[in-house]
Design a protein around this motif. Structure first.
Motif, PDB file in Angstrom:
ATOM      1  N   MET A 187       0.805  -1.139  -0.048  1.00  0.00           N
ATOM      2  CA  MET A 187      -0.233   0.112   0.080  1.00  0.00           C
ATOM      3  C   MET A 187       1.031   1.248   0.190  1.00  0.00           C
ATOM      4  SD  MET A 187      -2.852   0.943   2.107  1.00  0.00           S
ATOM      5  CE  MET A 187      -1.984   1.455   4.447  1.00  0.00           C
ATOM      6  N   TYR A 188       0.893   2.236  -0.725  1.00  0.00           N
ATOM      7  CA  TYR A 188       1.040   3.453  -0.964  1.00  0.00           C
ATOM      8  C   TYR A 188       0.986   3.934   0.878  1.00  0.00           C
ATOM      9  CZ  TYR A 188       2.350   8.427  -2.338  1.00  0.00           C
ATOM     10  OH  TYR A 188       2.523   9.499  -2.242  1.00  0.00           O
ATOM     11  N   GLN A 189       2.150   4.563   0.903  1.00  0.00           N
ATOM     12  CA  GLN A 189       2.193   5.826   2.196  1.00  0.00           C
ATOM     13  C   GLN A 189       2.423   7.029   1.522  1.00  0.00           C
ATOM     14  OE1 GLN A 189       1.402   5.119   5.678  1.00  0.00           O
ATOM     15  NE2 GLN A 189       2.674   7.015   5.729  1.00  0.00           N
ATOM     16  N   PRO A 190       2.376   7.636   1.921  1.00  0.00           N
ATOM     17  CA  PRO A 190       2.138   9.336   1.482  1.00  0.00           C
ATOM     18  C   PRO A 190       3.607   9.477   2.568  1.00  0.00           C
ATOM     19  CG  PRO A 190       0.131   9.212   1.333  1.00  0.00           C
ATOM     20  CD  PRO A 190       0.406   7.848   1.749  1.00  0.00           C
ATOM     21  N   ASP A 191       4.311  10.573   2.431  1.00  0.00           N
ATOM     22  CA  ASP A 191       5.418  11.755   2.869  1.00  0.00           C
ATOM     23  C   ASP A 191       4.169  11.793   4.580  1.00  0.00           C
ATOM     24  OD1 ASP A 191       7.002  13.852   4.336  1.00  0.00           O
ATOM     25  OD2 ASP A 191       8.390  11.691   3.608  1.00  0.00           O
ATOM     26  N   TRP A 192       5.054  11.662   5.733  1.00  0.00           N
ATOM     27  CA  TRP A 192       4.756  11.665   7.075  1.00  0.00           C
ATOM     28  C   TRP A 192       3.889  13.883   6.582  1.00  0.00           C
ATOM     29  CZ3 TRP A 192       1.170   9.494   9.581  1.00  0.00           C
ATOM     30  CH2 TRP A 192       1.044   7.922   9.669  1.00  0.00           C
ATOM     31  N   LYS A 193       5.208  14.695   6.262  1.00  0.00           N
ATOM     32  CA  LYS A 193       5.771  15.478   6.022  1.00  0.00           C
ATOM     33  C   LYS A 193       3.854  16.447   5.113  1.00  0.00           C
ATOM     34  CE  LYS A 193       9.348  17.683   6.061  1.00  0.00           C
ATOM     35  NZ  LYS A 193      10.728  18.299   5.287  1.00  0.00           N
ATOM     36  N   ILE A 194       4.146  15.096   4.330  1.00  0.00           N
ATOM     37  CA  ILE A 194       3.083  15.836   2.891  1.00  0.00           C
ATOM     38  C   ILE A 194       1.607  16.011   3.622  1.00  0.00           C
ATOM     39  CG2 ILE A 194       1.782  15.511   1.076  1.00  0.00           C
ATOM     40  CD1 ILE A 194       4.877  14.926   0.257  1.00  0.00           C
ATOM     41  N   LEU A 195       1.629  14.861   4.600  1.00  0.00           N
ATOM     42  CA  LEU A 195       0.187  14.596   5.194  1.00  0.00           C
ATOM     43  C   LEU A 195      -0.059  15.724   6.332  1.00  0.00           C
ATOM     44  CD1 LEU A 195      -0.096  10.536   5.779  1.00  0.00           C
ATOM     45  CD2 LEU A 195      -0.609  12.102   4.237  1.00  0.00           C
ATOM     46  N   ARG A 196       0.605  15.989   6.748  1.00  0.00           N
ATOM     47  CA  ARG A 196       0.657  16.835   8.466  1.00  0.00           C
ATOM     48  C   ARG A 196       0.720  18.329   7.467  1.00  0.00           C
ATOM     49  NH1 ARG A 196       5.694  14.766  10.660  1.00  0.00           N
ATOM     50  NH2 ARG A 196       5.019  13.042  11.555  1.00  0.00           N
ATOM     51  N   ARG A 197       1.043  18.614   5.898  1.00  0.00           N
ATOM     52  CA  ARG A 197       0.888  19.627   6.092  1.00  0.00           C
ATOM     53  C   ARG A 197      -0.315  19.682   5.248  1.00  0.00           C
ATOM     54  NH1 ARG A 197       6.632  20.857   2.696  1.00  0.00           N
ATOM     55  NH2 ARG A 197       8.072  21.402   4.342  1.00  0.00           N
ATOM     56  N   TYR A 198      -1.035  18.726   4.744  1.00  0.00           N
ATOM     57  CA  TYR A 198      -2.384  18.648   3.855  1.00  0.00           C
ATOM     58  C   TYR A 198      -3.065  18.781   5.596  1.00  0.00           C
ATOM     59  CZ  TYR A 198      -1.830  18.003  -0.316  1.00  0.00           C
ATOM     60  OH  TYR A 198      -1.428  17.772  -1.927  1.00  0.00           O
ATOM     61  N   ALA A 199      -3.372  17.971   6.226  1.00  0.00           N
ATOM     62  CA  ALA A 199      -4.009  18.803   7.470  1.00  0.00           C
ATOM     63  C   ALA A 199      -3.996  19.559   8.283  1.00  0.00           C
ATOM     64  CB  ALA A 199      -3.382  17.267   8.650  1.00  0.00           C
ATOM     65  N   ASP A 200      -3.197  20.384   8.094  1.00  0.00           N
ATOM     66  CA  ASP A 200      -3.144  21.845   8.721  1.00  0.00           C
ATOM     67  C   ASP A 200      -3.214  22.745   8.172  1.00  0.00           C
ATOM     68  OD1 ASP A 200      -1.610  23.887  10.497  1.00  0.00           O
ATOM     69  OD2 ASP A 200      -0.814  24.325   8.892  1.00  0.00           O
ATOM     70  N   VAL A 201      -3.570  22.578   6.315  1.00  0.00           N
ATOM     71  CA  VAL A 201      -3.924  23.440   5.791  1.00  0.00           C
ATOM     72  C   VAL A 201      -5.519  22.843   5.916  1.00  0.00           C
ATOM     73  CG1 VAL A 201      -4.652  23.911   3.189  1.00  0.00           C
ATOM     74  CG2 VAL A 201      -2.220  23.449   3.920  1.00  0.00           C
ATOM     75  N   LEU A 202      -6.014  22.191   5.989  1.00  0.00           N
ATOM     76  CA  LEU A 202      -8.067  21.947   6.426  1.00  0.00           C
ATOM     77  C   LEU A 202      -8.012  22.312   7.213  1.00  0.00           C
ATOM     78  CD1 LEU A 202     -10.042  20.230   5.260  1.00  0.00           C
ATOM     79  CD2 LEU A 202      -9.493  17.933   6.437  1.00  0.00           C
ATOM     80  N   VAL A 203      -7.673  22.333   8.350  1.00  0.00           N
ATOM     81  CA  VAL A 203      -7.916  22.176   9.751  1.00  0.00           C
ATOM     82  C   VAL A 203      -7.847  23.706  10.007  1.00  0.00           C
ATOM     83  CG1 VAL A 203      -7.525  21.576  12.484  1.00  0.00           C
ATOM     84  CG2 VAL A 203      -7.867  19.852  10.582  1.00  0.00           C
ATOM     85  N   ASN A 204      -6.513  24.003   9.421  1.00  0.00           N
ATOM     86  CA  ASN A 204      -6.532  25.322  10.202  1.00  0.00           C
ATOM     87  C   ASN A 204      -6.825  26.792   9.072  1.00  0.00           C
ATOM     88  OD1 ASN A 204      -4.858  25.418  12.842  1.00  0.00           O
ATOM     89  ND2 ASN A 204      -3.889  24.018  11.939  1.00  0.00           N
ATOM     90  N   PHE A 205      -7.054  26.383   7.849  1.00  0.00           N
ATOM     91  CA  PHE A 205      -7.833  27.313   6.853  1.00  0.00           C
ATOM     92  C   PHE A 205      -8.597  27.002   6.030  1.00  0.00           C
ATOM     93  CE2 PHE A 205      -2.649  28.019   7.491  1.00  0.00           C
ATOM     94  CZ  PHE A 205      -2.489  28.867   7.806  1.00  0.00           C
ATOM     95  N   ALA A 206      -8.866  25.629   5.567  1.00  0.00           N
ATOM     96  CA  ALA A 206     -10.099  24.982   4.622  1.00  0.00           C
ATOM     97  C   ALA A 206     -11.565  25.333   5.575  1.00  0.00           C
ATOM     98  CB  ALA A 206      -9.526  23.848   4.080  1.00  0.00           C
TER      99      ALA A 206
END
Length: 100
Positions: free
Chosen positions: A1-20
């Motif tokens: 199974m593909y595992q995205p880089d944790w840094k990328i996942l953290r950034r997406y989560a940050d954008v979603l929670v803190n901006f979107a």
């Protein structure tokens, strides 16, 4: 199974929670966020929970296993359910989530 880089996942989560969320302003301390995901989204699910917590929010979470050949709860439901079960809608449950 593909595992995205944790840094990328953290950034997406940050954008979603803190901006979107919150009409583009992010969540506020004390906001309640419903986070639902299936097994294949586990890494992002975990990062979303962390981001909500770091932002001071509360989570209501639901994590569900994926359907596969061996375990397929969705298939089993439609094979076994009676008519009244097929038409059931848990309106009190969803109203409670909406009210929260």
């Amino acid at each position: 199974m593909y595992q995205p880089d944790w840094k990328i996942l953290r950034r997406y989560a940050d954008v979603l929670v803190n901006f979107a969320l919150g009409k583009g302003k992010g969540i506020k301390k004390g906001d309640v966020v419903l986070v639902e995901a299936h097994e294949n989204a586990k890494p992002f699910f975990v990062e979303l929970l962390r981001a909500v917590t770091k932002a001071g929010g509360h989570t209501i979470s639901h994590y569900a296993p994926d359907n596969d050949r061996t375990f397929n709860a969705t298939r089993d439901f439609f094979l076994d359910a009676k008519d009244h079960q097929l038409h059931f809608f848990p309106s009190k449950y969803y109203r409670g989530l909406i009210d929260e």
